[in-house]
Design an enzyme around this catalytic site. Structure first.
Site, PDB file in Angstrom:
ATOM      1  N   SER A 138       0.596  -1.127   0.202  1.00  0.00           N
ATOM      2  CA  SER A 138       0.131   0.031  -0.068  1.00  0.00           C
ATOM      3  C   SER A 138       0.462   1.279   0.032  1.00  0.00           C
ATOM      4  CB  SER A 138      -1.029   0.060   1.193  1.00  0.00           C
ATOM      5  OG  SER A 138      -1.782   1.356   1.571  1.00  0.00           O
ATOM      6  N   TYR A 148      -0.909  -1.237  10.664  1.00  0.00           N
ATOM      7  CA  TYR A 148      -1.062  -1.120   9.165  1.00  0.00           C
ATOM      8  C   TYR A 148       0.288  -0.203   8.049  1.00  0.00           C
ATOM      9  CZ  TYR A 148      -2.767  -1.502   4.697  1.00  0.00           C
ATOM     10  OH  TYR A 148      -3.396  -2.206   3.109  1.00  0.00           O
TER      11      TYR A 148
END
Length: 251
Positions: A138, A148
């Site tokens: 990401s 994350y």
């Protein structure tokens, strides 16, 4: 003919990968937790594209699920030429407010599972002198935004090293770093995405088409769309304190 294994194949980016790979004639191994959706997808791909579509029902946060995935990758009778490490999820809360047991499962899914599958795939592919791995990370990897982004930064780092290290053995590794994509991802995590501007959203099919083109070009890091290329470049090269302040404002 190429044989590809896609994790998290029943929705979002994984589903787009499965359909795109089958459309170009690749046999596919579809891995996810939902057996009914897996079988429906396998039937669709066999009927539409005439490819072989095998199903592996597995939860990659469990030992049994990880072992099932590794067994499929290690097969010598039906070797896998392309691994797409896509399975993922996120938590709605910030680290320090979430249940640490949930953080453990997240760590298993986003770090431990792709590490194990990369390890199995690379060992098999090096032995055959060819193979490709796509790790879905990401653009969050380039900004400090909790666990994350930390997990995705780890995956970016390992992928870059693995590509450089194993390229001479015929194995290429690419890490895909998308931004916001219209999938089930945010709804499953019960995230409020109402404040995300329309221009930041990507289409998963177009994203995957761009990623596969980058893979064929031999790119190590693929950032889809011009807007996210600009944002990723700024995040990677701007002063750390500036990036951290911007990330904090984006919460």
């Amino acid at each position: 003919m190429t044989r590809a294994l896609v994790t998290g194949a029943t929705a979002g980016i994984g589903l787009s990968f499965a359909r795109a790979l089958a459309a170009r004639g690749d046999d596919v191994v579809l891995l996810a937790r939902d057996e009914q959706r897996l079988e429906q997808l396998a039937t669709e791909l066999r009927g539409t594209h005439g490819v072989q579509a095998d199903v592996v029902v597995a939860d990659l946060t469990t030992a049994d699920g990880l072992a099932a995935a590794e067994a499929a990758l290690a097969s010598t009778t039906a070797p896998v030429d392309l691994l797409v490490n896509n399975a993922g999820a996120s938590l709605a809360g910030w680290f320090g407010t979430t249940d640490v047991a949930d953080e453990d499962r997240q760590l298993d899914l986003l770090v431990r599972a792709p590490m194990h599958l990369m390890d199995t795939a690379i060992k098999s592919m090096v032995g055959r002198g060819r193979g490709q791995v796509v790790n879905v990370a990401s653009v969050a990897a380039f900004t400090p935004r909790g666990t994350y982004s930390a997990h995705k930064a780890w995956l970016v780092n390992l992928s870059q090293w693995a590509d450089w290290h194993y390229a001479s053995s015929g194995v290429r590794v690419m890490v895909l770093c998308p931004g916001f994509v219209r999938t089930e991802f945010h709804q499953r995590a019960d995230m409020d995405i109402s404040g995300v501007p329309r221009w930041m959203w990507l289409n998963s099919d177009k994203l995957v088409a761009a990623a596969l083109a980058d893979l064929e070009r031999g790119r190590t890091v693929s950032v889809p769309s011009l807007r996210y290329k600009v944002l990723a470049t700024l995040a990677r090269h701007a002063p750390t304190s500036l990036v951290a302040r911007a990330a904090k404002r984006g919460r």
